[in-house]
Design an enzyme around this catalytic site. Structure first.
Site, PDB file in Angstrom:
ATOM      1  N   HIS A 199      12.623  42.246 -75.953  1.00  0.00           N
ATOM      2  CA  HIS A 199      12.390  42.525 -77.366  1.00  0.00           C
ATOM      3  C   HIS A 199      11.262  41.650 -77.934  1.00  0.00           C
ATOM      4  O   HIS A 199      11.515  40.709 -78.669  1.00  0.00           O
ATOM      5  CB  HIS A 199      13.707  42.319 -78.125  1.00  0.00           C
ATOM      6  CG  HIS A 199      13.694  42.797 -79.539  1.00  0.00           C
ATOM      7  ND1 HIS A 199      12.820  43.762 -80.007  1.00  0.00           N
ATOM      8  CD2 HIS A 199      14.459  42.442 -80.604  1.00  0.00           C
ATOM      9  CE1 HIS A 199      13.059  43.960 -81.302  1.00  0.00           C
ATOM     10  NE2 HIS A 199      14.034  43.180 -81.687  1.00  0.00           N
TER      11      HIS A 199
ATOM     12  N   CYS B 139      23.495  40.123 -76.630  1.00  0.00           N
ATOM     13  CA  CYS B 139      22.300  39.883 -77.451  1.00  0.00           C
ATOM     14  C   CYS B 139      21.039  40.126 -76.629  1.00  0.00           C
ATOM     15  O   CYS B 139      20.976  39.768 -75.454  1.00  0.00           O
ATOM     16  CB  CYS B 139      22.278  38.436 -77.930  1.00  0.00           C
ATOM     17  SG  CYS B 139      23.787  37.922 -78.777  1.00  0.00           S
TER      18      CYS B 139
ATOM     19  N   CYS C   4      11.587  44.063 -86.662  1.00  0.00           N
ATOM     20  CA  CYS C   4      11.665  44.567 -85.286  1.00  0.00           C
ATOM     21  C   CYS C   4      11.195  46.011 -85.164  1.00  0.00           C
ATOM     22  O   CYS C   4      11.036  46.517 -84.056  1.00  0.00           O
ATOM     23  CB  CYS C   4      13.082  44.406 -84.768  1.00  0.00           C
ATOM     24  SG  CYS C   4      13.692  42.729 -85.032  1.00  0.00           S
TER      25      CYS C   4
ATOM     26  N   LYS D  56      18.046  44.704 -74.650  1.00  0.00           N
ATOM     27  CA  LYS D  56      18.803  43.618 -74.024  1.00  0.00           C
ATOM     28  C   LYS D  56      18.268  43.262 -72.638  1.00  0.00           C
ATOM     29  O   LYS D  56      18.334  42.113 -72.233  1.00  0.00           O
ATOM     30  CB  LYS D  56      20.290  44.001 -73.925  1.00  0.00           C
ATOM     31  CG  LYS D  56      21.002  43.855 -75.264  1.00  0.00           C
ATOM     32  CD  LYS D  56      22.490  44.197 -75.153  1.00  0.00           C
ATOM     33  CE  LYS D  56      22.692  45.681 -75.002  1.00  0.00           C
ATOM     34  NZ  LYS D  56      24.126  46.042 -74.855  1.00  0.00           N
TER      35      LYS D  56
END
Ligand code: ZN
Lengths: 392, 137
Positions: free
Chosen positions: A338, A212, A85, A334
């Site tokens: 992402h 998440c 990430c 969030k």
């Protein structure tokens, strides 16, 4: 070492599954960055591109070479960066170093991902590849699972009753969604209430749906140039004044520090030292809130709040615009989303826009002069931080 | 330089409920899972040892959303255990309904037995065993 500026930025909307290819998404962001910088294709000397799972999401390896050709950057060296990430951030950091060193004057850096296109089962499987495949994955440990482990550990280590921590976590999401609502590039553009967050589906204990980040598709691009070039192009160069990067092994081997992330603390220390700045100097920070607890842990490792207190700080508004430090005015991972290879470059996009005073008024940090990014890849395996400052 | 304790050897032992690790002969550090060098002093002078499989739960999570190919396994509980010998190890929690695992479990003594084996998928280059920790009555 030479000063290096961001002289052009571009970003697609971050979204759910869509039909545009990875090359198309990155090319859209890159053309915006190039046009903004007023440079031509022939001025760009190299492309550094974060892309994590193109092989899995669309059967595309070496996307960087195809993107370069697609954009008319004929035959320039093009490198792909994989740091889970944090891929986009490490691409930007390397671009910085090559320009700072004097080897290149102008580099295109960024990232692209079609994480949403994979769908939840494959995305969950492939994201789990950024834990240890031999010694962690057989247990079925998923990426949310990593932060489920860290959340319970955080509660136990700091003696915070879980319901209290859950309330703090939920509020980080409420704040993120609130800012995402006014960000035209955000994946989610809606408010959520504390009740919504605390009633939602349990992904893995104790993380519920809004704790998440989503899997997103999207791309982001930046043109980095030497000070000499930057001064000719723009009256508003955003200088990268501090960089840091560090690595870690499997989660269980980080036991001396958990739930603190040692690699983050090292990367943060490097970036503060290089820029000569301290946590209290930072006006706005885009940090890696892939999960609610990730935001809390990050804000503490970055030095904004004491260990064990960041959740409370969020509840008091200290982590919001107008508070002690404006965290994730973009909506963060969030709400903004992402698209993992692009996320770090997207954070730099946001900071550059904030420093230039060009975001939607509802989420503009007034007078922001110094900004910071923080990106976490894998189980704390790759950490990267950047400090950016107004050059005017 | 030859790798002292490979994944394959570690995994074969783990399938038989034996937890292997390395002991550094320079500094005494215990290393599990195995590595090329001691994590504390970088020595390669290490010997293979068998660990007790006993420890205390440090943290846990019960997973409801499975990765592709593991849908039939949910819900399941993943734990991190501090082994009696010092290192932490990631594994599963056996013998307890995942729906009933709460913060109370942190600090409880466990022992490894009846280990699980992930059969592998098209990405995993074969199977992998997982230590399965059970509460000590
Ligand atoms: Zn040693």
């Amino acid at each position: 070492m030479r000063k290096v500026a961001v002289v052009g930025v571009g970003e697609t909307k971050f979204s759910g599954a869509q039909t545009k290819t990875g090359v198309e998404l990155f090319s859209e962001a890159a053309m915006d960055a190039l046009n903004e910088s007023q440079l031509k294709q022939t001025d760009v000397q190299a492309l550094f591109l974060g892309n994590v799972l193109g092989d899995f999401s669309e059967g595309q390896g070496s996307i960087q070479a195809f993107a370069a050709e697609n954009l008319g950057l004929h035959n320039i060296p093009a490198n792909r960066y994989e740091g889970a990430c944090a891929s986009g951030s490490i691409a930007v950091r390397d671009a910085f170093m090559w320009v700072a060193s004097g080897f290149y004057d102008i580099v295109l850096a960024g990232g692209v991902e079609r994480a949403a296109t994979m769908g939840t089962p494959l995305a969950t499987r492939t994201f789990a590849m950024f834990g240890d495949s031999r010694y962690e994955y057989p247990s079925g440990l998923t990426f949310p699972g990593v932060f489920g482990l860290l959340t319970h550990l955080y509660a136990a280590k700091h003696g915070i009753p879980l319901p209290k921590l859950k309330e703090q976590m939920a509020y980080t999401s409420v704040q993120s969604y609130h800012h995402g609502k006014s960000n035209a590039k955000a994946h989610f553009r809606k408010e959520v209430s504390m009740e919504d967050v605390l009633k939602a589906f349990m992904v893995c204990t104790p993380l519920q749906l809004h704790d998440c980040c989503p899997f997103s598709d999207g791309g982001a691009a930046l043109i980095l140039a030497s000070e000499e070039v930057a001064k000719k192009l723009t009256s508003k160069p955003v200088y990268i004044t501090g960089i840091g990067q560090a690595s870690n092994g499997p989660l269980s081997n980080q036991n001396d520090y958990l739930p603190r992330i040692r690699a983050r603390e090292l990367a943060v220390e490097q970036s503060y030292k290089m820029s000569g700045r301290k946590p209290e100097d930072i006006d706005v920070c885009e940090l890696h809130d892939c999960f609610s607890t990730a935001a809390i842990i990050a804000a503490e490792c970055l030095g904004f709040f004491e260990y064990g207190t960041a959740g409370e700080a969020w509840l008091k508004g200290e982590a919001d615009i107008g508070g002690k430090i404006a965290i994730n005015p973009s909506g963060g991972l969030k709400a903004k989303g992402h698209p993992i290879g692009a996320t770090g470059a997207g954070q730099v996009y946001e900071i550059a826009k904030q420093l230039r005073g060009e975001v939607e008024p509802e989420r503009q940090v007034e007078g922001a002069k110094i900004g910071m990014t923080d990106t976490l890849g894998g189980v704390g395996a790759t950490l990267c931080n950047l400090i950016l400052e107004r050059g005017w | 330089m030859e790798y002292k304790l490979t994944f394959q050897e570690y995994n074969e032992a783990l399938k038989n409920d034996k937890l292997l690790g390395l002991k550094c002969l320079e500094c005494g550090n215990i290393i599990v899972p195995p590595k090329m060098v001691c994590g504390k002093c970088n020595s390669t002078d290490m010997e293979i040892i068998e660990l007790s499989g006993k420890g205390k739960i440090q943290t846990f999570t019960t997973i409801n959303v499975a990765p592709e190919g593991r849908e039939a396994e949910v819900p399941y509980t993943v734990v991190m255990v501090e082994l009696e010998e010092g290192p932490w190890l990631t594994g599963n929690l056996g013998g307890v309904d995942p729906a009933n695992v709460t913060m109370d479990i942190i600090g409880k003594p466990v022992i490894m037995k009846d280990n699980l084996v992930f059969a592998g998928d098209k990405y995993s280059a074969g199977e992998g065993a997982s230590s399965n920790f059970h509460l000590v009555a």
